[in-house]
Scaffold this active site. Structure first.
Site, PDB file in Angstrom:
ATOM      1  N   GLU A 172       1.269  14.222  -1.277  1.00  0.00           N
ATOM      2  CA  GLU A 172       1.820  14.426   0.075  1.00  0.00           C
ATOM      3  C   GLU A 172       3.141  15.194   0.036  1.00  0.00           C
ATOM      4  O   GLU A 172       3.945  15.103   0.963  1.00  0.00           O
ATOM      5  CB  GLU A 172       2.013  13.082   0.795  1.00  0.00           C
ATOM      6  CG  GLU A 172       0.762  12.241   0.948  1.00  0.00           C
ATOM      7  CD  GLU A 172      -0.304  12.830   1.875  1.00  0.00           C
ATOM      8  OE1 GLU A 172      -0.055  13.909   2.455  1.00  0.00           O
ATOM      9  OE2 GLU A 172      -1.380  12.210   1.991  1.00  0.00           O
TER      10      GLU A 172
ATOM     11  N   HIS B  18       6.219   6.904   2.538  1.00  0.00           N
ATOM     12  CA  HIS B  18       4.867   6.771   3.075  1.00  0.00           C
ATOM     13  C   HIS B  18       4.216   5.524   2.483  1.00  0.00           C
ATOM     14  O   HIS B  18       4.197   5.366   1.261  1.00  0.00           O
ATOM     15  CB  HIS B  18       4.046   8.015   2.734  1.00  0.00           C
ATOM     16  CG  HIS B  18       2.574   7.876   2.998  1.00  0.00           C
ATOM     17  ND1 HIS B  18       2.067   7.532   4.242  1.00  0.00           N
ATOM     18  CD2 HIS B  18       1.498   8.015   2.192  1.00  0.00           C
ATOM     19  CE1 HIS B  18       0.738   7.485   4.170  1.00  0.00           C
ATOM     20  NE2 HIS B  18       0.369   7.761   2.937  1.00  0.00           N
TER      21      HIS B  18
ATOM     22  N   HIS C 260       0.882   2.403   3.008  1.00  0.00           N
ATOM     23  CA  HIS C 260      -0.378   2.010   3.645  1.00  0.00           C
ATOM     24  C   HIS C 260      -0.222   0.602   4.218  1.00  0.00           C
ATOM     25  O   HIS C 260      -0.706  -0.373   3.661  1.00  0.00           O
ATOM     26  CB  HIS C 260      -1.525   2.087   2.631  1.00  0.00           C
ATOM     27  CG  HIS C 260      -1.819   3.472   2.158  1.00  0.00           C
ATOM     28  ND1 HIS C 260      -2.740   3.760   1.178  1.00  0.00           N
ATOM     29  CD2 HIS C 260      -1.322   4.679   2.570  1.00  0.00           C
ATOM     30  CE1 HIS C 260      -2.789   5.078   0.980  1.00  0.00           C
ATOM     31  NE2 HIS C 260      -1.942   5.650   1.811  1.00  0.00           N
TER      32      HIS C 260
ATOM     33  N   GLU D  74      14.421  -7.585  18.086  1.00  0.00           N
ATOM     34  CA  GLU D  74      15.242  -6.628  17.340  1.00  0.00           C
ATOM     35  C   GLU D  74      14.627  -5.223  17.283  1.00  0.00           C
ATOM     36  O   GLU D  74      15.321  -4.264  16.936  1.00  0.00           O
ATOM     37  CB  GLU D  74      15.433  -7.119  15.904  1.00  0.00           C
ATOM     38  CG  GLU D  74      16.177  -8.432  15.799  1.00  0.00           C
ATOM     39  CD  GLU D  74      17.649  -8.226  15.433  1.00  0.00           C
ATOM     40  OE1 GLU D  74      17.881  -7.643  14.375  1.00  0.00           O
ATOM     41  OE2 GLU D  74      18.514  -8.645  16.211  1.00  0.00           O
TER      42      GLU D  74
ATOM     43  N   HIS E 169      -4.686   5.323   8.386  1.00  0.00           N
ATOM     44  CA  HIS E 169      -4.140   5.677   7.067  1.00  0.00           C
ATOM     45  C   HIS E 169      -2.840   4.945   6.736  1.00  0.00           C
ATOM     46  O   HIS E 169      -2.751   4.291   5.705  1.00  0.00           O
ATOM     47  CB  HIS E 169      -3.955   7.205   7.002  1.00  0.00           C
ATOM     48  CG  HIS E 169      -3.530   7.710   5.659  1.00  0.00           C
ATOM     49  ND1 HIS E 169      -3.937   8.923   5.152  1.00  0.00           N
ATOM     50  CD2 HIS E 169      -2.721   7.178   4.710  1.00  0.00           C
ATOM     51  CE1 HIS E 169      -3.426   9.092   3.948  1.00  0.00           C
ATOM     52  NE2 HIS E 169      -2.676   8.048   3.656  1.00  0.00           N
TER      53      HIS E 169
END
Ligand code: 2HA
Ligand code: ZN
Length: 273
Positions: A116, A140, A142, A170, A211
């Site tokens: 990525e 990133h 999952h 919050e 994803h």
């Protein structure tokens, strides 16, 4: 100074392991990048190897020319970073035009930076400009509950933002700009990088349908904390939706306005519908 002894590398390794322990990094899932400060590179410059060839990034990020990044390796497991950091992460240097990169440290058994990389670097470029260089971390993961929600909620920024804000008081304080969502796309390429970096112009959180999530922040604590807060909120929503399709009560628009006043945050009007 040894690369592995620096605070930024230690912080990076800790964050990889924290994410793994949360259950967000099955197999080789997820990736992390850090835009290294000049003074940090100066500490380790004599440990770096400048003999590798430059290879194309797959996109161009001219505003990041000649910057250095610490990134996880493609196909490498977050689970292994703490055990063998030098085999699983690397430092890359970009060329002057921000079109090519070369590995200057790490991935000692071979390999490439995260698949990525285009998304990471395009997000970094947007955030570097918008925050005058403050943001340095792109993450990133999952995240299970956010992924689950992308099957049942409309894929709209305003729906995701409001639902997530309502799940914990919050939340609007932690991510006052809200969250952005993109529909399913092929990962790893320039198209998803462009879509994600467009969301990053408005948000610090971008959700990839079916994803996972991308978060941006100033440092490891803030960026991990942001991912953690959004995912925890998603977990509460999954529990609520599992109990009942209808909330009996929630945090109202008026409640949000009062919160924004007392906590001195600006909540965009488009989310106070
Ligand atoms: O395998 O998470 O999006 C790494 C990824 C790709
Ligand atoms: Zn992924």
């Amino acid at each position: 100074m040894k690369v592995l002894d620096t605070n930024f590398v230690q912080g990076f390794i800790r964050m990889c392991n924290d994410g793994y322990l949360q259950g967000w990094h099955e197999r080789n899932g997820g990736n992390l990048s850090y835009r290294i400060k000049e003074e940090e590179i100066n500490l380790i410059r004599n440990e770096l190897n400048f003999n590798n060839n430059f290879v194309p990034i797959g996109t161009n990020v001219p505003k990041l020319g000649e910057e250095f990044f610490l990134v996880t390796g493609s196909g490498k497991y977050f689970r292994n970073v703490i055990l063998e950091p030098e085999e699983n992460i690397c430092i890359i240097e970009l060329d002057k035009d921000g079109e090519n990169y070369r590995i200057v440290w790490g991935l000692s058994n071979g390999g490439k930076p995260t698949s990525e990389l285009p998304s990471h670097l395009m997000n970094h470029e947007v955030k570097k400009t918008l925050t005058s260089g403050l943001h340095r971390v792109i993450y990133h993961a999952h995240t299970t509950n956010i992924i689950a929600l992308t099957f049942v909620l409309p894929l709209e920024d305003k729906i995701f933002t409001r639902e997530l804000w309502e799940m914990a008081t919050e939340c609007p304080v932690v991510f006052p700009q809200g969250v952005g969502v993109v529909g399913w796309m092929v990962p790893g390429g320039r198209d998803i990088a462009v879509a994600t970096s467009n969301l990053m112009k408005n948000y610090d959180v971008a959700i990839w349908a079916h994803h996972g999530m991308f978060c941006s922040g100033e440092n490891f604590d803030l960026t991990f904390g942001l991912m953690h807060t959004v995912e925890k909120s998603a977990e509460i929503l999954v529990k609520v939706l599992s109990i009942t399709p209808n909330k009996l009560q929630t945090i109202s628009v008026e409640n949000f306005r009062n919160l924004a006043k007392d906590f001195n945050v600006k909540l965009p009007e488009k989310f106070l519908y």
